[in-house]
Design a protein around this motif. Sequence first.
Motif, short mmCIF file in Angstrom:
data_model
loop_
_atom_site.label_atom_id
_atom_site.label_comp_id
_atom_site.label_asym_id
_atom_site.label_seq_id
_atom_site.Cartn_x
_atom_site.Cartn_y
_atom_site.Cartn_z
N ALA A 67 -3.24 3.12 6.85
CA ALA A 67 -4.23 2.10 6.48
C ALA A 67 -3.72 1.25 5.33
CB ALA A 67 -5.55 2.78 6.11
N ARG A 68 -3.09 1.88 4.35
CA ARG A 68 -2.56 1.14 3.20
C ARG A 68 -1.41 0.23 3.61
NH1 ARG A 68 -2.78 6.57 -0.55
NH2 ARG A 68 -5.00 6.42 -1.10
N ALA A 69 -0.55 0.72 4.52
CA ALA A 69 0.56 -0.11 4.99
C ALA A 69 0.04 -1.31 5.77
CB ALA A 69 1.49 0.73 5.87
N LEU A 70 -1.01 -1.13 6.54
CA LEU A 70 -1.62 -2.25 7.26
C LEU A 70 -2.20 -3.27 6.29
CD1 LEU A 70 -3.52 -0.75 10.32
CD2 LEU A 70 -1.67 -2.43 10.36
N ALA A 71 -2.82 -2.76 5.22
CA ALA A 71 -3.39 -3.67 4.22
C ALA A 71 -2.30 -4.52 3.57
CB ALA A 71 -4.14 -2.86 3.16
#
Length: 266
Positions: free
Chosen positions: A107-111
């Motif tokens: 999720a953080r990488a997508l953000a």
Amino acid sequence: MSKQERWSRLLELLAVDGKLDVEQAAAAVDVSPATLRRDLDELAEQRLLVRTRGGAIAHGVSYELPLRYKSSRRASEKQRIARAVADLLTVGDVIGLNGGTTTTEVARALALRAGGPAGESGDGQSGPMYTVVTNALNIAGELAVRPQFKIVVTGGVARPQTYELVGPLTAGVLNEVVLDVAVLGVDGVDPKLGIMTHQEDEAGISRLFAERARRVVLVTDSSKMGKRAFARICGLDRVDSLVIDSEIAPDMVARLTEAGIDVVTV
């Protein structure tokens, strides 16, 4: 070693051995026995262990580390895995994410890929770049403030160890959606039994994520390979891709590739 890291290490040792001895545990985390006793007392107050005269024992036979104490384990591997998963996803995808430390990193990488800090659109467009369906409260909390994401949170009862929502309400929402990709974190991968997790209610929800998705991407570090957990999610025949660190054994890569799984090592 910070207090948080020390506590994580103590809980890891407890998960492996089922008990802790004050002197041995103090040496393992490089603190004095007096400091170690204070650590154990504080962990006991949080009901993460049971204090004994000479140390501590785990709660019950099956022991599961709370998510907040697992986040520092193999962190660099999980971040590399997450970046590789982000590369596999396409703008416009409807993405299912179950709970766990590795899916949180996804999720953080997508953000980061979507660009722009919270409250700003990274590409100048008004609409969301991704739709994320999740039963993980922590993932929803991190992404909900970002306009690049449309967040769909399932209902359900929250499990404090993993921040995941489970139960009939969760299943009810998942039965009404269709996913392009389900990204699943797990606690064990066995070539014969498939993918597994510690809790049967979480296994049922992860199974639904897989059933509702056109493509299933499994994310895990190599420490989970060949391990078994209590509750089976599904067989490996339902998995399309595995993204994992490069420490995975070559013979395991060969077996998974033969099973039709695209193995991506990072």
